[in-house]
Design a protein around this motif. Structure first.
Motif, PDB file in Angstrom:
ATOM      1  N   THR A  51       0.860  -1.193   0.000  1.00 26.53           N
ATOM      2  CA  THR A  51       0.000   0.000   0.000  1.00 26.53           C
ATOM      3  C   THR A  51       0.889   1.233   0.000  1.00 26.53           C
ATOM      4  OG1 THR A  51      -0.121   0.011   2.425  1.00 26.53           O
ATOM      5  CG2 THR A  51      -1.919  -1.086   1.244  1.00 26.53           C
ATOM      6  N   LEU A  52       0.317   2.389  -0.347  1.00 21.22           N
ATOM      7  CA  LEU A  52       1.088   3.626  -0.436  1.00 21.22           C
ATOM      8  C   LEU A  52       0.359   4.776   0.259  1.00 21.22           C
ATOM      9  CD1 LEU A  52       0.633   5.312  -3.895  1.00 21.22           C
ATOM     10  CD2 LEU A  52      -0.331   3.055  -3.486  1.00 21.22           C
ATOM     11  N   GLY A  53       1.062   5.921   0.365  1.00 17.65           N
ATOM     12  CA  GLY A  53       0.431   7.117   0.912  1.00 17.65           C
ATOM     13  C   GLY A  53       0.387   7.157   2.432  1.00 17.65           C
ATOM     14  N   HIS A  54       1.442   6.626   3.074  1.00 20.64           N
ATOM     15  CA  HIS A  54       1.512   6.648   4.536  1.00 20.64           C
ATOM     16  C   HIS A  54       2.541   7.674   5.006  1.00 20.64           C
ATOM     17  CE1 HIS A  54      -0.898   3.002   4.559  1.00 20.64           C
ATOM     18  NE2 HIS A  54      -0.075   2.480   3.668  1.00 20.64           N
ATOM     19  N   ARG A  55       2.333   8.201   6.201  1.00 19.86           N
ATOM     20  CA  ARG A  55       3.270   9.196   6.736  1.00 19.86           C
ATOM     21  C   ARG A  55       4.256   8.544   7.709  1.00 19.86           C
ATOM     22  NH1 ARG A  55       3.671  12.958  10.862  1.00 19.86           N
ATOM     23  NH2 ARG A  55       4.663  14.927  10.317  1.00 19.86           N
ATOM     24  N   ASN A  56       3.801   8.164   8.885  1.00 19.48           N
ATOM     25  CA  ASN A  56       4.696   7.449   9.797  1.00 19.48           C
ATOM     26  C   ASN A  56       3.931   6.366  10.535  1.00 19.48           C
ATOM     27  OD1 ASN A  56       7.042   6.720  11.080  1.00 19.48           O
ATOM     28  ND2 ASN A  56       6.824   8.210  12.732  1.00 19.48           N
ATOM     29  N   PRO A  57       3.817   5.202   9.890  1.00 20.51           N
ATOM     30  CA  PRO A  57       3.013   4.125  10.465  1.00 20.51           C
ATOM     31  C   PRO A  57       3.800   3.352  11.517  1.00 20.51           C
ATOM     32  CG  PRO A  57       3.669   3.597   8.205  1.00 20.51           C
ATOM     33  CD  PRO A  57       4.336   4.884   8.559  1.00 20.51           C
ATOM     34  N   GLU A  58       3.423   3.530  12.774  1.00 23.01           N
ATOM     35  CA  GLU A  58       4.138   2.873  13.883  1.00 23.01           C
ATOM     36  C   GLU A  58       3.301   1.796  14.552  1.00 23.01           C
ATOM     37  OE1 GLU A  58       5.947   5.604  16.617  1.00 23.01           O
ATOM     38  OE2 GLU A  58       7.445   6.190  15.122  1.00 23.01           O
ATOM     39  N   GLY A  59       2.159   1.465  13.960  1.00 23.37           N
ATOM     40  CA  GLY A  59       1.355   0.381  14.520  1.00 23.37           C
ATOM     41  C   GLY A  59       0.833  -0.502  13.408  1.00 23.37           C
TER      42      GLY A  59
END
Lengths: 401, 401
Positions: A241-249
């Protein structure tokens, strides 16, 4: 420490709640609609308070330097990463082993360092563990995933034959927004979250870059041929998937059959997503947040072809780790999401009904500590890591009497 | 709006003050001692409250999009930069001109954009103005300094013959910690602050990089041959001082003959320095701050060969702009430093005695607005810029009656 339901309620009362039930665009059933309708009105507030349960908090282990993640071995011991670059075993009585040998060099700076740890689904047979870390490289650093066989020598863990199975590219010269959570799916594949590294080139929308993506790889590092962009010209085949900022979970929800993710947004834009193959979650084109000056970002909160979040927080809490609760100790929590928060210094429980956030409970605010991760233990208790130079593992159980 | 002294005092009372006078290592007299003694105990607290003056606040102009800096023309009009990339003239009655033509493209993102503006010391004769901005480049961006001749056409400013006279290197792919204040010295040379851009390669200590430096150039962009590192192998000749993090304030103090600078540090490490040629201000080796997790940074607060600050703030205020007050309207403020604060949402007055911070007064907290810059006007009033999408220019004068 016993935390009563009453004081939990007092924490809840600072929230206000939207009145009435809106139409439900957030159902988890069926395929996701591209260009679906926006998040429900006042989505940042749960529609009602969650029922609260009195709980007891105890310290399981202490003296950990910025613990980042933990995993249980079949024998009940815990494997814990410390961000500066150490991995330890923790016995059931809370004793820390010496640091593991065989670890790679890490870039321990800002949010970088040794990060997530996960066990192979067949760990009992193959003793394989997986680690993410910020790897020092020419011109900066990048997130790497390594695997190794876990053995022990003189009471200390040993990583045998450590091999890097994935390297996110390009290299970036900062240690910000690294993402880096790991989760095995029911498909036996390994999902890895990668933050946008705060580059101004905004690579989260760029399929030739791993930044701002969730990627999916096999446990030996090979790329599944049925990945959504495998074979697409110019696209990196590992992208899921794309378009993430800072996925920490990142956590699989086996009962619902979905992959939950949360990510740090800009101010007022932290959010929870359901991750489905090939979808675009919108950063930085759409967000419910604003930049730190209050200036709008991107083109608004919705755009055709970009996926709406299931939930978002305004003000931001800086969500840091995610678990789906499936235990029996807190019966009312079954199927709910548990989210740690750094800036918010709390544990959040999102109560789900029909795949929708029906209530939010705020826990552990009395600690006034940054929470780095939350996991369910094999005993059904909830474990959290506190984020500081003398960090702890805490265990939450229902209060008795 | 009239702000009384009493309410200013109530803002001051949240501060506590160190008792007794410590030895004074902060005298501005004489050459700086390399390896000098550390900041005085409790340096982060002024030794006593500054005397306070009731003041009146009025709005001079409004509707500016993130105004960043201002300069007065000889005719009393103001030239104001807006961070998204506009430059306007503002008449004495607050009317905004249309945006200037002839501006360069800027990278308006995060903290980047069109930033400082300064007039040539001989502006009345040559009409030259100087601008700093984050310049889009291959692989990221870099701070540039340009100069142009200011003319006007149909009520709008026009920049004729804009020429880039300096480009900071290397390029960096983020828009963070850009620094970028300009000040002409009594030597007729142009001083420019350059932030560290939050790279993990920590180039503030690297003399082959412009990041984390104060540089000194001539107004045509040539490099003075008596710059401290001119001719040093491997060093960039424009460097004047090194070891800075994000210096957003710079002002010459003609009465004392010194150059004041302030910079954003990590948590609890914002500070004020006196800038002298060739010196190393220590970042990231020494700091009074910690990283956002509370983890120590570098090797401590002092080190031989690295310069101690004159003052620092804990908690951080995010200082954003600096002026030395020399006017007659506020007689008690003469020779004091005025510091705007973003995160701190205030204007700070540092009262100096014998070159030492003898008192701190906190102003404008009642606005609850981010302050981007502070300047003294030709009328002796104090002007501040508020940092938001509908930013204002405010004028402070003594309250009457």
């Amino acid at each position: 420490m016993r935390q009563t339901c009453a004081s939990v309620l007092s924490a809840i009362t600072v929230l206000t709640f939207a009145l009435g039930a809106a139409a439900d665009p957030n159902s988890l059933d069926g395929p996701p609609a591209i260009g679906q309708s926006p998040a429900f009105p006042n989505q940042t507030r749960a529609i009602r308070p969650a029922a609260c349960a009195a709980y007891h908090v105890e310290t399981v282990a202490e003296g950990l330097d910025h613990p980042w993640s933990l995993a249980w071995l079949p024998d009940g011991r815990m494997l814990v990463t410390e961000r500066p670059g150490r991995l330890r075993l923790i016995s059931s009585d809370g004793a820390l082993s010496p640091p593991a040998s065989g670890l790679p060099a890490v870039r321990a700076q800002d949010t970088g360092g040794l990060l997530d740890v996960a066990l192979d689904p067949a760990f009992a047979e193959n003793r394989l563990v997986y680690l993410t870390y910020l790897e020092p490289r020419d011109g900066g650093s990048g997130i790497a995933v390594a695997r190794a066989r876990l053995t022990e020598s003189n009471g200390a863990p040993v990583l045998d034959g450590l091999t890097v199975i994935f390297r996110a590219t390009p290299n970036v010269d900062n240690a910000l927004n690294v993402g880096s959570r790991l989760a095995f799916g029911p498909d036996g594949l390994l999902y890895v979250t990668l933050g946008d590294r705060m580059t101004e080139s905004h690579q989260a929308q760029d399929l030739s870059s791993d930044l701002g993506k969730v990627v999916r790889i096999a446990s030996d590092g090979s790329i599944p041929t049925d990945n959504p962009f495998a074979g697409a010209p110019g696209a990196r085949p590992e992208i899921f998937t794309l378009g993430h900022r800072n996925p920490e979970g990142l956590a699989f929800d086996s009962a619902r059959g979905v992959l939950w993710e949360h990510e740090n947004g800009p101010r007022g834009g932290d959010k929870v997503n359901v991750i489905r193959p090939g979808l675009n979650y919108g950063w930085p084109e759409i967000t419910y947040g604003a930049d730190y000056t209050g200036e709008p970002i991107g083109s608004g909160t919705q755009k055709p072809g970009m996926i709406q979040p299931i939930y978002y927080w305004d003000p931001s809490i800086a969500p840091s780790g995610l678990a789906v609760y499936t235990g029996d100790l807190f019966p009312d929590w079954k199927g709910d999401l548990l989210v740690g928060a750094l800036k918010g210094r709390r544990l959040v429980r999102l109560h789900l009904e029909d795949g929708r956030v029906a209530g939010e409970e705020v826990l552990l605010t009395e600690l006034k500590e940054r929470i780095r991760d939350v996991r369910q233990g094999p005993d059904g208790a909830v474990y959290v890591l506190t984020d500081n130079a003398s960090g702890r593992i805490l265990r939450l159980t229902p209060a008795v009497g």
